[in-house]
Motif scaffolding. Sequence first.
Motif, short mmCIF file in Angstrom:
data_model
loop_
_atom_site.label_atom_id
_atom_site.label_comp_id
_atom_site.label_asym_id
_atom_site.label_seq_id
_atom_site.Cartn_x
_atom_site.Cartn_y
_atom_site.Cartn_z
N SER A 9 6.16 5.16 -8.85
CA SER A 9 5.57 6.31 -9.51
C SER A 9 5.83 6.32 -11.01
O SER A 9 5.13 6.96 -11.76
N ASP A 10 6.84 5.58 -11.46
CA ASP A 10 7.13 5.55 -12.88
C ASP A 10 6.72 4.23 -13.51
O ASP A 10 7.26 3.79 -14.51
N LEU A 156 -7.55 1.14 -4.73
CA LEU A 156 -7.62 1.27 -6.19
C LEU A 156 -6.33 1.84 -6.76
O LEU A 156 -5.89 1.42 -7.84
N ALA A 157 -5.71 2.76 -6.06
CA ALA A 157 -4.45 3.33 -6.54
C ALA A 157 -3.35 2.29 -6.64
O ALA A 157 -2.44 2.40 -7.45
N ASP A 158 -3.46 1.25 -5.81
CA ASP A 158 -2.44 0.19 -5.82
C ASP A 158 -2.76 -0.95 -6.76
O ASP A 158 -1.89 -1.74 -7.10
N VAL A 187 0.13 10.43 -0.46
CA VAL A 187 -0.34 9.05 -0.42
C VAL A 187 -0.58 8.54 -1.84
O VAL A 187 -0.42 7.35 -2.12
N VAL A 188 -0.99 9.42 -2.74
CA VAL A 188 -1.11 9.07 -4.15
C VAL A 188 -0.22 9.96 -4.98
O VAL A 188 0.17 11.06 -4.55
N HIS A 189 0.09 9.50 -6.18
CA HIS A 189 0.97 10.22 -7.11
C HIS A 189 0.29 10.30 -8.47
O HIS A 189 -0.24 9.30 -8.96
N LEU A 190 0.27 11.49 -9.06
CA LEU A 190 -0.34 11.69 -10.38
C LEU A 190 0.68 11.40 -11.47
O LEU A 190 1.74 12.02 -11.53
N GLN A 191 0.35 10.43 -12.33
CA GLN A 191 1.24 10.07 -13.44
C GLN A 191 0.98 10.94 -14.67
O GLN A 191 -0.03 11.66 -14.74
N VAL A 197 -1.58 6.62 -8.82
CA VAL A 197 -1.06 5.40 -8.20
C VAL A 197 -0.62 5.75 -6.78
O VAL A 197 -0.60 6.92 -6.40
N LEU A 198 -0.28 4.74 -5.99
CA LEU A 198 0.18 5.02 -4.64
C LEU A 198 1.46 5.83 -4.66
O LEU A 198 2.33 5.62 -5.50
N GLY A 199 1.58 6.73 -3.68
CA GLY A 199 2.76 7.56 -3.56
C GLY A 199 3.76 7.01 -2.57
O GLY A 199 3.77 5.81 -2.29
#
Length: 290
Positions: A9-10, A156-158, A187-191, A197-199
């Motif tokens: 996530s970072d 796409l998130a990955d 499942v996804v994480h907002l940066q 991106v994937l969570g």
Amino acid sequence: MSEISPVPSDSGGEIRPLLLYLSTMNSELQELSLSNVPQVNLREQVQQDITHYLEHFDNPKKALANLSKRSEIHIKTLRRLLLLSHNPSYQTLYKLYSVILGANNVQDIIAAAPAVVRAKLKKNDPQVNQGARFSYLADVEAELQNDRVFAELYVLADTAPFTRLTAQKRFGEYGLEVLHKMLDMRVVHLQQDGTFVLGSRRASFGAATIKKVGLQLTQSYSKPENTDINYANHMSLYFESISEVTLRKWIDIDEKAFKEKLELLKQPGAKGAIPAYTFSSTDTLKEPAK
């Protein structure tokens, strides 16, 4: 066969290639104790645990059929395991022990599995090394199988972190609905830069999911017009009547090639800014057994 290359996530939006090398998680919760004798070999341990599972039912024949249905392992394979005539792959072990242990999380299965089984999983499954910060769950896998938009946004998130606008342009308002669901499911994480991106909650990618997502990616992103450009892509197809020995060698070659791709990613500079996928299938031209 399957791994998803995680994006922390970072990570600041680092783009990573997608690799599918995972296993099936389909089970209902139940409590069963397992014999855990490190001295026995893998085949003996699996035989003991299947036998122990079947002993909890009045009708062993129906119990075996039930285990086959719940684990999605063909009943002939289960019978070979009971006869010590089959060496189970790590994908088979995941499917089997997800039912026997009543767990749908990869980490839970590894933690509770007998020592010899745990050793096989740790040796052969790349996702094991990703640590406890990720959970590989059946509900996420179900979404991948049932919703093409969910599946593509997952990929796409990955590989190429995207924005809300990207999801809306590609999939319309439904794309935003699916994105919100993925956020709620973690499942996804907002940066901080507004990309997703994937969570922490991910799919275990069983064989059926690999086939479905692999075919979807191939249909959407394979580019036959680029085959004349050096190193733009690779496409191949061959069919022939072959012997059992040759079939096994073909499969060995495919597995070795995939593992080499995984190893390549460990080298300095291997990862970069090109979102990519790799998908292959070798099988017999016979109808699936009923």
